[in-house]
Scaffold this motif. Structure first.
Motif, PDB file in Angstrom:
ATOM      1  N   VAL A   6     -10.459   8.127   8.180  1.00 11.03           N
ATOM      2  CA  VAL A   6     -11.733   7.419   8.307  1.00 11.03           C
ATOM      3  C   VAL A   6     -11.810   6.717   9.658  1.00 11.03           C
ATOM      4  CG1 VAL A   6     -13.167   5.559   7.369  1.00 11.03           C
ATOM      5  CG2 VAL A   6     -12.003   7.142   5.821  1.00 11.03           C
ATOM      6  N   GLY A   7     -10.701   6.095  10.083  1.00  8.58           N
ATOM      7  CA  GLY A   7     -10.674   5.394  11.353  1.00  8.58           C
ATOM      8  C   GLY A   7     -10.888   6.326  12.536  1.00  8.58           C
ATOM      9  N   GLU A   8     -10.318   7.528  12.428  1.00  4.42           N
ATOM     10  CA  GLU A   8     -10.503   8.501  13.517  1.00  4.42           C
ATOM     11  C   GLU A   8     -11.951   8.951  13.620  1.00  4.42           C
ATOM     12  OE1 GLU A   8      -7.725  11.497  12.487  1.00  4.42           O
ATOM     13  OE2 GLU A   8      -5.967  10.407  13.277  1.00  4.42           O
ATOM     14  N   GLU A   9     -12.633   8.980  12.461  1.00  2.00           N
ATOM     15  CA  GLU A   9     -14.030   9.425  12.458  1.00  2.00           C
ATOM     16  C   GLU A   9     -14.966   8.369  13.041  1.00  2.00           C
ATOM     17  OE1 GLU A   9     -14.930  10.459   8.484  1.00  2.00           O
ATOM     18  OE2 GLU A   9     -13.607  12.219   8.441  1.00  2.00           O
ATOM     19  N   ASN A  10     -14.730   7.100  12.706  1.00  2.00           N
ATOM     20  CA  ASN A  10     -15.671   6.064  13.160  1.00  2.00           C
ATOM     21  C   ASN A  10     -15.138   5.189  14.297  1.00  2.00           C
ATOM     22  OD1 ASN A  10     -13.899   4.255  11.906  1.00  2.00           O
ATOM     23  ND2 ASN A  10     -15.121   4.139  10.032  1.00  2.00           N
ATOM     24  N   CYS A  58       0.857  -1.178   0.000  1.00  2.00           N
ATOM     25  CA  CYS A  58       0.000   0.000   0.000  1.00  2.00           C
ATOM     26  C   CYS A  58       0.896   1.232   0.000  1.00  2.00           C
ATOM     27  CB  CYS A  58      -0.942   0.004   1.208  1.00  2.00           C
ATOM     28  SG  CYS A  58      -0.084  -0.118   2.788  1.00  2.00           S
ATOM     29  N   ASP A  59       0.293   2.403  -0.208  1.00  2.00           N
ATOM     30  CA  ASP A  59       1.083   3.632  -0.220  1.00  2.00           C
ATOM     31  C   ASP A  59       0.661   4.542   0.922  1.00  2.00           C
ATOM     32  OD1 ASP A  59      -1.100   5.473  -1.176  1.00  2.00           O
ATOM     33  OD2 ASP A  59      -0.993   4.157  -2.915  1.00  2.00           O
ATOM     34  N   ALA A  60       1.521   5.517   1.223  1.00  2.00           N
ATOM     35  CA  ALA A  60       1.304   6.384   2.385  1.00  2.00           C
ATOM     36  C   ALA A  60       0.029   7.204   2.250  1.00  2.00           C
ATOM     37  CB  ALA A  60       2.517   7.302   2.564  1.00  2.00           C
ATOM     38  N   ARG A  61      -0.305   7.624   1.025  1.00  2.00           N
ATOM     39  CA  ARG A  61      -1.499   8.447   0.841  1.00  2.00           C
ATOM     40  C   ARG A  61      -2.771   7.668   1.188  1.00  2.00           C
ATOM     41  NH1 ARG A  61      -2.529  11.027  -4.986  1.00  2.00           N
ATOM     42  NH2 ARG A  61      -2.804   8.813  -5.447  1.00  2.00           N
ATOM     43  N   ALA A  62      -2.825   6.407   0.758  1.00  2.00           N
ATOM     44  CA  ALA A  62      -3.983   5.573   1.069  1.00  2.00           C
ATOM     45  C   ALA A  62      -4.087   5.320   2.574  1.00  2.00           C
ATOM     46  CB  ALA A  62      -3.901   4.250   0.302  1.00  2.00           C
ATOM     47  N   ILE A  63      -2.943   5.157   3.213  1.00  2.00           N
ATOM     48  CA  ILE A  63      -2.942   4.923   4.671  1.00  2.00           C
ATOM     49  C   ILE A  63      -3.479   6.147   5.405  1.00  2.00           C
ATOM     50  CG2 ILE A  63      -1.445   4.604   6.680  1.00  2.00           C
ATOM     51  CD1 ILE A  63       0.292   2.802   4.919  1.00  2.00           C
ATOM     52  N   GLU A  64      -3.071   7.334   4.962  1.00  2.00           N
ATOM     53  CA  GLU A  64      -3.552   8.548   5.623  1.00  2.00           C
ATOM     54  C   GLU A  64      -5.054   8.711   5.445  1.00  2.00           C
ATOM     55  OE1 GLU A  64      -2.070  10.579   7.769  1.00  2.00           O
ATOM     56  OE2 GLU A  64      -0.506   9.034   7.627  1.00  2.00           O
ATOM     57  N   ARG A  65      -5.536   8.366   4.263  1.00  2.00           N
ATOM     58  CA  ARG A  65      -6.987   8.434   4.036  1.00  2.00           C
ATOM     59  C   ARG A  65      -7.711   7.468   4.966  1.00  2.00           C
ATOM     60  NH1 ARG A  65     -10.598   6.005   0.205  1.00  2.00           N
ATOM     61  NH2 ARG A  65      -8.880   4.870  -0.733  1.00  2.00           N
ATOM     62  N   ALA A  66      -7.175   6.243   5.095  1.00  3.99           N
ATOM     63  CA  ALA A  66      -7.782   5.260   5.995  1.00  3.99           C
ATOM     64  C   ALA A  66      -7.685   5.714   7.451  1.00  3.99           C
ATOM     65  CB  ALA A  66      -7.102   3.907   5.818  1.00  3.99           C
ATOM     66  N   ARG A  67      -6.576   6.385   7.796  1.00  6.59           N
ATOM     67  CA  ARG A  67      -6.401   6.847   9.173  1.00  6.59           C
ATOM     68  C   ARG A  67      -7.470   7.884   9.532  1.00  6.59           C
ATOM     69  NH1 ARG A  67      -1.811   6.079  12.099  1.00  6.59           N
ATOM     70  NH2 ARG A  67      -0.549   5.751  10.212  1.00  6.59           N
ATOM     71  N   VAL A 122      -9.956  -0.654   8.929  1.00  2.76           N
ATOM     72  CA  VAL A 122     -10.439   0.356   7.983  1.00  2.76           C
ATOM     73  C   VAL A 122      -9.810   0.153   6.610  1.00  2.76           C
ATOM     74  CG1 VAL A 122     -10.489   2.824   7.467  1.00  2.76           C
ATOM     75  CG2 VAL A 122     -10.914   2.034   9.787  1.00  2.76           C
ATOM     76  N   MET A 123      -8.506  -0.127   6.602  1.00  2.00           N
ATOM     77  CA  MET A 123      -7.821  -0.331   5.324  1.00  2.00           C
ATOM     78  C   MET A 123      -8.416  -1.500   4.559  1.00  2.00           C
ATOM     79  SD  MET A 123      -3.889   0.350   6.541  1.00  2.00           S
ATOM     80  CE  MET A 123      -3.201  -0.213   4.995  1.00  2.00           C
ATOM     81  N   SER A 124      -8.774  -2.561   5.274  1.00  2.00           N
ATOM     82  CA  SER A 124      -9.384  -3.714   4.626  1.00  2.00           C
ATOM     83  C   SER A 124     -10.762  -3.372   4.092  1.00  2.00           C
ATOM     84  CB  SER A 124      -9.466  -4.880   5.613  1.00  2.00           C
ATOM     85  OG  SER A 124     -10.072  -6.003   5.013  1.00  2.00           O
ATOM     86  N   LYS A 125     -11.547  -2.642   4.881  1.00  2.29           N
ATOM     87  CA  LYS A 125     -12.893  -2.265   4.443  1.00  2.29           C
ATOM     88  C   LYS A 125     -12.862  -1.365   3.217  1.00  2.29           C
ATOM     89  CE  LYS A 125     -15.309  -2.614   8.910  1.00  2.29           C
ATOM     90  NZ  LYS A 125     -16.005  -1.846   9.982  1.00  2.29           N
ATOM     91  N   LEU A 126     -11.884  -0.457   3.172  1.00  2.00           N
ATOM     92  CA  LEU A 126     -11.783   0.466   2.046  1.00  2.00           C
ATOM     93  C   LEU A 126     -11.169  -0.184   0.814  1.00  2.00           C
ATOM     94  CD1 LEU A 126     -10.545   3.753   3.788  1.00  2.00           C
ATOM     95  CD2 LEU A 126     -12.851   3.217   2.979  1.00  2.00           C
TER      96      LEU A 126
END
Length: 575
Positions: free
Chosen positions: A43-47, A32-41, A54-58
């Motif tokens: 989302v994780g902070e929100e829910n 995976c790449d850092a940008r995708a991880i930050e996006r998942a992070r 979260v990374m698996s769900k996305l």
């Protein structure tokens, strides 16, 4: 007190946050790449979900890659499908609801300990609870959720799913049962994994076919279907209903065919799926066409189209008016070739309009229109309206009847370039096909600028292909020693499929186009007016320099790109 074995005592992961170490491993392995991880992070902070979940769900990371990373992080064995037992273990001492919710399944008893495969090794409670329930130590192994789900459904079939489709239930009640079943988390995960696995392994289609005693799932790779492990037949109604819900189809309607579309994120990329359902003897057969723009290259060289043919096709597309056709059977790559040509024409100075059924890929800067016959939006009716839109280039998905052909000719005669497809076996046969539709010969010769006919053949896997000397009979049969475009070695040698892990044991990876391009000239026009058959027209085209598809295929086989068997299978040429 039983001891639960989760992590080796000396594992470095115990000293730091295991999720962050997991992310570091995934980045290190390029999963995976850092940008995708930050996006998942975010989302994780929100829910409030864990980052890896979260990374698996996305779809940022596949479940197989995530499971392999868990196994590496915690130094635990990775469980393959063969690890799961043929019969349930300790069924009277374990709660099935707990096992399903925890995504855990006992697989063996070793040295007085229970070996359990689970999906989430970061959940300590699961192992502790199982250890207490069984009154013995628990040894953990890491499994892929879809494999765990499939084994669970095989070992512990659900009664509700089996009875959901029983005769006698009312349609409304039945639809509600199916909707409830399709909303279960295990069904949702199973369907998602079926779809994600197809994208990750670069399958072009998913075929879900109900049989008498099972639900058969097949993926199409490089034009050939391959069967994978089947989920329990008891879940066939739930799986079909889940896909229909995702595609916004009517789950209560099981008597008529339906078509829909799904868009979902897989590993951070938006992927479209075209869904078709038809009723069959044991339920609804479902086919999903994977429309992954990221996996499709709109480039003639990448498609494998020979340079001379690609050059002739581009020349025809640069003409100010006329009709250019692409022909071949279903699945021969006609739409991809047309899209490639259209993208080459796409410019601010040109207005391009397409009429398609269906729209497979969305092309930026091009006006695409979906045919809807049920409300009167047919190829012919839309083509009439498009002419009033003042386009420069028109693409008609397919010329199916005389009316559409006549309007296309009218558009070409009034200064438009028209691109379209026909279902014929060769370039020359497109002329006789238009004639059979009822199109006049003088109109055909006035507007036809070129015909590209093509097939797709499988490419040899470059890692495992093997080279052998060609039998003398084969050389003589196909005239391999007389190939004008290939300098043959003596003795002539050909490549053959072998099979390895990288090509799923098939010996082939990917496909390439073999093609022929017919450009009408005076002799061909004379033959059209003479109402000659396609074989006579083809001989004239060859005499003027056209290289046939079969010859193009033989050249690719001699170059080691494909095999003669593939060429013959695809074209079904007579020797």
């Amino acid at each position: 007190m039983p001891v639960t074995t989760i992590l080796p005592d000396d594992n470095e992961a115990s000293a730091t946050d295991p999720v962050e170490r997991l992310i570091a491993l995934l980045l290190e392995d390029g999963q995976c790449d850092a940008r995708a991880i930050e996006r998942a992070r975010r989302v994780g902070e929100e829910n409030g979900d864990r980052l890896d979940i979260v990374m698996s769900k996305l779809g940022v990371i596949s479940e197989r890659s995530l499971a392999a990373a868990y196994a590496r992080l915690f130094n635990l064995p990775f469980a393959e499908k063969s690890r799961y037992p043929d019969a349930p273990l300790w069924p009277d001492r374990l709660s099935l609801d707990f096992l399903r919710q925890a995504r855990a399944i006992p697989v063996a008893e070793e040295g007085g300990a229970a070996v359990v495969v689970l999906a989430d090794p970061l959940d300590d409670f699961v192992a502790e609870a199982l250890s207490l329930s069984l009154n013995r130590p628990v040894i953990l192994e890491i499994g892929i959720p879809i494999d765990i789900e499939a084994a669970f459904n095989r070992l512990y079939p659900a009664e509700d799913a089996q009875t959901a489709m029983e005769p006698g239930a009312g349609i409304e009640d039945d639809a509600e049962k199916l909707r409830d079943l399709a909303s279960d988390a295990p069904v949702i995960r199973l369907v998602n994994q079926i779809i994600w696995r197809a994208v990750e392994t670069q399958a072009s289609d998913i075929h879900i076919e109900p049989q008498d005693d099972r639900l058969r799932i097949r993926y199409r790779y490089d034009g050939v279907l391959h069967e994978v492990e089947s989920p329990p037949a008891a879940l066939r109604a739930a799986i079909t209903s889940r896909i229909k819900i995702m595609a916004h189809l009517d789950i209560a309607e099981r008597r008529l065919p339906q078509d829909g579309r799904i868009r979902m994120a897989v590993r951070g990329q938006e992927v479209d799926f075209r869904v078709s359902t038809v009723p069959s003897l044991h339920g609804e057969s479902v086919v999903l066409r994977v429309l992954d723009r990221g996996a499709v290259t709109f480039d003639f060289a990448q498609l494998g189209l020979p340079a001379a043919i690609a050059r002739a096709f581009r020349t025809a597309l640069e003409l100010p008016n006329g009709i250019v056709l692409v022909t071949g059977p279903t699945g021969s790559g006609k739409t991809t070739s047309l899209y490639t040509g259209l993208l080459g024409l796409n410019a601010v100075s040109r207005k391009i309009v397409t009429v398609e059924d269906p729209i497979e890929f969305q092309l930026g800067g091009i006006n695409q229109i979906q045919v809807r016959p049920q409300i009167g939006l047919t190829f012919a009716s839309l083509l009439r309206s498009i002419l009033r839109q003042d386009p420069d280039v028109i693409m008609v998905g397919e010329i199916r009847d005389l009316e559409t052909a006549q309007i296309a000719v009218q558009a070409a005669l009034t200064g438009h370039l028209v691109l379209s497809t026909l279902h014929t076996n060769s370039a020359a046969a497109s002329i006789t096909r238009l004639r059979d539709m009822g199109l006049e010969d003088y109109l055909m010769t006035a507007v036809l600028r070129g015909v590209l006919a093509q097939r797709l053949v499988r490419r040899l896997c470059p890692l495992c292909r093997r080279e052998t000397e060609a039998p003398a009979e084969l050389v003589a049969r196909f005239g391999l020693h007389q190939r004008p475009r290939i300098t043959p070695r003596e003795p002539i040698r050909l490549w053959h499929a072998q099979g390895c892990d990288q090509c799923r044991g098939t010996g082939y990876r990917g496909r390439l186009a073999i093609a022929e391009f017919l450009m009408p000239n005076d002799e061909i026009e004379r033959l059209v007016f003479k109402r000659a058959d396609h074989s006579e027209i083809e001989r004239a085209a060859v005499a003027s320099g056209m290289v046939t598809m079969f010859q193009t295929g033989l050249d690719a086989a001699m170059a080691g790109i494909t095999t003669i068997e593939e060429v013959v299978r695809s074209i079904r040429a007579e020797s």
